[in-house]
Design a protein around this motif. Sequence first.
Motif, mmCIF file in Angstrom:
data_model
loop_
_atom_site.group_PDB
_atom_site.id
_atom_site.type_symbol
_atom_site.label_atom_id
_atom_site.label_comp_id
_atom_site.label_asym_id
_atom_site.label_seq_id
_atom_site.Cartn_x
_atom_site.Cartn_y
_atom_site.Cartn_z
ATOM 1 N N MET A 77 7.540 -2.839 -1.856
ATOM 2 C CA MET A 77 7.532 -4.093 -2.613
ATOM 3 C C MET A 77 6.448 -4.957 -1.977
ATOM 4 S SD MET A 77 11.669 -4.682 -2.978
ATOM 5 C CE MET A 77 11.437 -6.361 -3.535
ATOM 6 N N HIS A 78 5.404 -5.298 -2.767
ATOM 7 C CA HIS A 78 4.196 -5.890 -2.207
ATOM 8 C C HIS A 78 3.985 -7.330 -2.682
ATOM 9 C CE1 HIS A 78 3.431 -1.667 -1.259
ATOM 10 N NE2 HIS A 78 3.605 -1.393 -2.552
ATOM 11 N N PHE A 79 5.046 -8.113 -2.723
ATOM 12 C CA PHE A 79 4.950 -9.494 -3.193
ATOM 13 C C PHE A 79 6.081 -10.302 -2.573
ATOM 14 C CE2 PHE A 79 7.789 -7.234 -5.980
ATOM 15 C CZ PHE A 79 8.831 -8.114 -6.182
ATOM 16 N N GLN A 80 5.960 -11.613 -2.696
ATOM 17 C CA GLN A 80 7.022 -12.516 -2.273
ATOM 18 C C GLN A 80 7.736 -13.029 -3.518
ATOM 19 O OE1 GLN A 80 5.727 -15.770 0.152
ATOM 20 N NE2 GLN A 80 7.751 -16.706 0.299
ATOM 21 N N GLU A 81 9.032 -12.891 -3.535
ATOM 22 C CA GLU A 81 9.806 -13.290 -4.709
ATOM 23 C C GLU A 81 9.610 -14.780 -5.009
ATOM 24 O OE1 GLU A 81 13.652 -10.358 -4.621
ATOM 25 O OE2 GLU A 81 13.506 -11.878 -3.044
ATOM 26 N N GLY A 82 9.449 -15.070 -6.299
ATOM 27 C CA GLY A 82 9.259 -16.455 -6.728
ATOM 28 C C GLY A 82 7.861 -16.989 -6.530
ATOM 29 N N SER A 83 6.919 -16.130 -6.150
ATOM 30 C CA SER A 83 5.557 -16.591 -5.866
ATOM 31 C C SER A 83 4.632 -16.347 -7.055
ATOM 32 C CB SER A 83 5.012 -15.868 -4.636
ATOM 33 O OG SER A 83 4.867 -14.480 -4.912
ATOM 34 N N ARG A 84 3.468 -16.948 -6.961
ATOM 35 C CA ARG A 84 2.430 -16.702 -7.961
ATOM 36 C C ARG A 84 1.780 -15.355 -7.695
ATOM 37 N NH1 ARG A 84 0.895 -19.245 -12.481
ATOM 38 N NH2 ARG A 84 -1.276 -18.970 -11.884
ATOM 39 N N VAL A 85 1.530 -14.593 -8.743
ATOM 40 C CA VAL A 85 0.837 -13.313 -8.618
ATOM 41 C C VAL A 85 -0.371 -13.329 -9.548
ATOM 42 C CG1 VAL A 85 2.895 -12.025 -7.939
ATOM 43 C CG2 VAL A 85 2.341 -12.253 -10.377
ATOM 44 N N ARG A 86 -1.363 -12.534 -9.211
ATOM 45 C CA ARG A 86 -2.589 -12.447 -9.996
ATOM 46 C C ARG A 86 -2.599 -11.152 -10.794
ATOM 47 N NH1 ARG A 86 -4.605 -17.237 -10.303
ATOM 48 N NH2 ARG A 86 -6.630 -16.333 -10.824
ATOM 49 N N ARG A 87 -3.309 -11.175 -11.894
ATOM 50 C CA ARG A 87 -3.426 -9.979 -12.719
ATOM 51 C C ARG A 87 -4.029 -8.836 -11.896
ATOM 52 N NH1 ARG A 87 -7.030 -9.327 -18.272
ATOM 53 N NH2 ARG A 87 -6.487 -7.147 -18.654
ATOM 54 N N GLY A 88 -3.390 -7.652 -11.975
ATOM 55 C CA GLY A 88 -3.847 -6.486 -11.238
ATOM 56 C C GLY A 88 -3.293 -6.388 -9.832
ATOM 57 N N GLN A 89 -2.505 -7.383 -9.412
ATOM 58 C CA GLN A 89 -1.940 -7.340 -8.060
ATOM 59 C C GLN A 89 -0.877 -6.247 -7.970
ATOM 60 O OE1 GLN A 89 -0.636 -11.146 -6.529
ATOM 61 N NE2 GLN A 89 0.841 -10.203 -5.127
ATOM 62 N N LYS A 90 -0.885 -5.515 -6.877
ATOM 63 C CA LYS A 90 0.089 -4.449 -6.640
ATOM 64 C C LYS A 90 1.460 -5.053 -6.355
ATOM 65 C CE LYS A 90 0.621 -0.296 -3.759
ATOM 66 N NZ LYS A 90 0.011 0.479 -2.637
ATOM 67 N N LEU A 91 2.485 -4.575 -7.084
ATOM 68 C CA LEU A 91 3.821 -5.149 -6.961
ATOM 69 C C LEU A 91 4.840 -4.167 -6.382
ATOM 70 C CD1 LEU A 91 3.985 -7.041 -10.393
ATOM 71 C CD2 LEU A 91 3.323 -7.954 -8.154
ATOM 72 N N TYR A 92 4.985 -2.990 -7.007
ATOM 73 C CA TYR A 92 5.982 -2.001 -6.583
ATOM 74 C C TYR A 92 5.303 -0.651 -6.405
ATOM 75 C CZ TYR A 92 9.833 -5.134 -7.970
ATOM 76 O OH TYR A 92 10.713 -6.179 -8.083
ATOM 77 N N SER A 93 5.865 0.138 -5.472
ATOM 78 C CA SER A 93 5.453 1.534 -5.304
ATOM 79 C C SER A 93 6.677 2.427 -5.477
ATOM 80 C CB SER A 93 4.839 1.767 -3.921
ATOM 81 O OG SER A 93 3.636 1.042 -3.776
ATOM 82 N N ILE A 94 6.493 3.520 -6.208
ATOM 83 C CA ILE A 94 7.541 4.524 -6.397
ATOM 84 C C ILE A 94 7.088 5.798 -5.684
ATOM 85 C CG2 ILE A 94 8.803 5.902 -8.116
ATOM 86 C CD1 ILE A 94 8.409 3.598 -10.087
ATOM 87 N N ASP A 95 8.028 6.484 -5.050
ATOM 88 C CA ASP A 95 7.707 7.707 -4.307
ATOM 89 C C ASP A 95 6.844 8.629 -5.178
ATOM 90 O OD1 ASP A 95 7.593 9.769 -2.571
ATOM 91 O OD2 ASP A 95 9.647 10.461 -2.900
ATOM 92 N N GLN A 96 5.660 8.945 -4.698
ATOM 93 C CA GLN A 96 4.695 9.694 -5.511
ATOM 94 C C GLN A 96 4.420 11.104 -5.006
ATOM 95 O OE1 GLN A 96 0.437 8.252 -3.745
ATOM 96 N NE2 GLN A 96 1.371 6.888 -5.243
ATOM 97 N N GLN A 97 5.216 11.601 -4.095
ATOM 98 C CA GLN A 97 4.937 12.917 -3.522
ATOM 99 C C GLN A 97 4.925 14.006 -4.585
ATOM 100 O OE1 GLN A 97 7.388 13.889 -0.125
ATOM 101 N NE2 GLN A 97 7.134 11.862 0.808
ATOM 102 N N GLN A 98 5.972 14.046 -5.432
ATOM 103 C CA GLN A 98 6.031 15.103 -6.446
ATOM 104 C C GLN A 98 4.918 14.945 -7.474
ATOM 105 O OE1 GLN A 98 9.380 14.934 -9.153
ATOM 106 N NE2 GLN A 98 9.811 12.785 -8.616
ATOM 107 N N TYR A 99 4.547 13.690 -7.784
ATOM 108 C CA TYR A 99 3.497 13.456 -8.773
ATOM 109 C C TYR A 99 2.125 13.777 -8.196
ATOM 110 C CZ TYR A 99 7.408 11.046 -10.905
ATOM 111 O OH TYR A 99 8.644 10.753 -11.421
ATOM 112 N N GLN A 100 1.953 13.542 -6.881
ATOM 113 C CA GLN A 100 0.703 13.920 -6.223
ATOM 114 C C GLN A 100 0.551 15.432 -6.191
ATOM 115 O OE1 GLN A 100 -1.755 11.710 -4.943
ATOM 116 N NE2 GLN A 100 -2.891 13.666 -4.923
#
Length: 369
Positions: A77-100
Amino acid sequence: MNMCIKALGLWGIILLLTGCGDKKAGQQQQGPPPPTPVTAVKASRENAVYFDQFPANVTAVKEVELRPQVAGYITGMHFQEGSRVRRGQKLYSIDQQQYQASYDQAIANLNATKANLVRAQKDAERYNTLAQQDAVARQLVDNAQATLASAEQQVAAAQANVRQVQTTLRYTTIYAPFDGTIGISQVRLGAAVTPGQTLLNTISSDDPIAVDISVDESQISRFTQLQRRPAAPRDSLFTLELPNGNLYSYPGTIQTIDRAVDPQTGTLRVRLNFPNPEGQLKAGLNGNVRVKNNTGSQQLLIPYKAVTEQMSEYFVYVVGDSSKVTQKKVTLGTRISDKVIVKDGLTEGDLVVTEGTQKIREGAVVKVN
């Protein structure tokens, strides 16, 4: 004995006549009642600038629910809850091992099909050269061409598969779709998510922010004209009253008028835009929008305290000839401070009783103080 009776009778007659005389004299002395003292003012025409109020709901101009497009576990989780975010900002990551791993396999398959294509191209070129020298059967040439075409299709399929797997891999990272404020996360690290079902969070734009009101269908023309009117600097045509009764610092403008009237309520939704640089307005907040209503012409005004209500109808007392009052039914418009617009029932200059109405009736004689 008879003389006593006669004397008593005569005395009674005298007393009766005396009483009647006194009563008539009292009636002559009483006379008509004195005029009732009242206060009255003349109905006059004035510039009527007032505000119509509409219940309002604050809503985001843009709002989106973030949901995953692939299954897996939340690894970041790459953000602070309740904060301003910019377009294209990274927010969540899901385990990508199987997809990689799937992506790596797709790349390997693509490389293999490309190698087969190179071999098929060389075979086709070789057989075409021999065919020109009549040194090989035509069937072998045709087989080589077919093998080449098949290899080309296999490469194309492998490339499409790489793009698909690459897209799936990209979906393991969730980015902000626009500038806005992100809410409290609905999932935590390690949570399992399902594509299209699990709600991760919500992002909404907040500057400017929208305010929705519902207006009666009879006012559609008015709001259409207001929408076309160019906004002047510091124009206070639309102001927002906050839940605590205070007025919001910035005026609003009409953003859009809905396409159709609600047949159930006979109202039309109008959306206004308000600047929100400090983030004071939050989506879901309720208040009232005050719409400035300046007709541009003078209106007939009287003090509101002059009006009496009877069975949902409104009346005033008007002082006429010989200082007699007449009760008149009036049609009221908008109340402006301590005065009210009179749409019908009075004419300019009518002397309207403002104080003492509880002491008078139709036809009573009054004395205006």
